[in-house]
Design a protein around this motif. Sequence first.
Motif, PDB file in Angstrom:
ATOM      1  N   ARG A 132     -22.774 -12.403   2.901  1.00  0.00           N
ATOM      2  CA  ARG A 132     -23.322 -13.112   1.744  1.00  0.00           C
ATOM      3  C   ARG A 132     -23.619 -14.571   2.088  1.00  0.00           C
ATOM      4  N   TRP A 134     -24.333 -15.731   5.094  1.00  0.00           N
ATOM      5  CA  TRP A 134     -25.515 -15.721   5.960  1.00  0.00           C
ATOM      6  C   TRP A 134     -26.779 -15.504   5.138  1.00  0.00           C
ATOM      7  N   ALA A 135     -26.736 -14.563   4.199  1.00  0.00           N
ATOM      8  CA  ALA A 135     -27.898 -14.253   3.375  1.00  0.00           C
ATOM      9  C   ALA A 135     -28.346 -15.466   2.568  1.00  0.00           C
ATOM     10  N   ALA A 136     -27.382 -16.242   2.072  1.00  0.00           N
ATOM     11  CA  ALA A 136     -27.729 -17.422   1.275  1.00  0.00           C
ATOM     12  C   ALA A 136     -28.468 -18.471   2.100  1.00  0.00           C
ATOM     13  N   LYS A 137     -28.209 -18.513   3.397  1.00  0.00           N
ATOM     14  CA  LYS A 137     -28.846 -19.493   4.274  1.00  0.00           C
ATOM     15  C   LYS A 137     -30.160 -18.996   4.861  1.00  0.00           C
ATOM     16  N   GLN A 140     -32.059 -14.213   2.048  1.00  0.00           N
ATOM     17  CA  GLN A 140     -31.793 -12.793   1.792  1.00  0.00           C
ATOM     18  C   GLN A 140     -30.856 -12.607   0.605  1.00  0.00           C
ATOM     19  N   GLU A 141     -30.875 -13.593  -0.306  1.00  0.00           N
ATOM     20  CA  GLU A 141     -29.966 -13.508  -1.449  1.00  0.00           C
ATOM     21  C   GLU A 141     -30.208 -12.261  -2.289  1.00  0.00           C
ATOM     22  N   GLY A 142     -31.467 -11.854  -2.430  1.00  0.00           N
ATOM     23  CA  GLY A 142     -31.784 -10.686  -3.245  1.00  0.00           C
ATOM     24  C   GLY A 142     -31.124  -9.425  -2.737  1.00  0.00           C
ATOM     25  N   SER A 143     -31.209  -9.201  -1.428  1.00  0.00           N
ATOM     26  CA  SER A 143     -30.572  -8.011  -0.850  1.00  0.00           C
ATOM     27  C   SER A 143     -29.055  -8.102  -0.946  1.00  0.00           C
ATOM     28  N   ALA A 144     -28.515  -9.279  -0.641  1.00  0.00           N
ATOM     29  CA  ALA A 144     -27.065  -9.439  -0.673  1.00  0.00           C
ATOM     30  C   ALA A 144     -26.508  -9.253  -2.080  1.00  0.00           C
ATOM     31  N   ALA A 145     -27.310  -9.574  -3.089  1.00  0.00           N
ATOM     32  CA  ALA A 145     -26.831  -9.469  -4.470  1.00  0.00           C
ATOM     33  C   ALA A 145     -26.545  -8.026  -4.860  1.00  0.00           C
TER      34      ALA A 145
END
Length: 215
Positions: A132, A134-137, A140-145
């Motif tokens: 999560r 890594w995704a925020a940086k 990829q926030e949408g997939s991680a959500a």
Amino acid sequence: MRSTDRTGGPGPAWALAALALLAVSCDTGARRPPSASPPAAPAHIAAYDAGWQTGRRLYAEGGKGTAVREVVWGGCVRRSLTARPREVVDRDRGAWVLGCRHGVGGERPHRRPPGHALTRRESDPGLLGRFRAWAAKNGQEGSAATLSRVVLVHLVGGDYDIELTADVDTAERSADAERLAAAFAEGWDGDDGDGTAWNVLVRSPDGERLTVRDL
């Protein structure tokens, strides 16, 4: 009138009845009708045997080089995701992988089934948090959500798969699952010395396998 023999003792009719009674009382039920099925093998033995048969077939088709491909390069692990019958393989995929590896071991393979189940599932909230972050940086926030849980599926030795549980929209389930798997594979930073992770699987909350991607 009771039948008697020449000595005045009980006659043959009484003796036959006694023998029949003795036979009934001594019957322990050990005999099975011809239609009775033998006891089923334990799950890990059945999975091992299925993998072993596959390994023997692969060796017959590919020779000595097969062992390198199936053991060192993870061929048996990847095959276990599609091997049949699923109801046997999925009950202990680690045992299936071990059987496959033993089967490709040479001209005189040794069948060495495990004495217990091999597959072990372990929740990894730490890995969930790292992905999560890594995704925020990395946009990829949408997939991680959609990701709610990360589980390590330990198979045999240090080999394992990573299983993601995702709350994806029903209409876009396959596409969302593939985007999540791709994002996780991109952010995966290696095996951290704990073994070899071969695949990432995405499942729905009800356990349906949505997609699989190599790591």
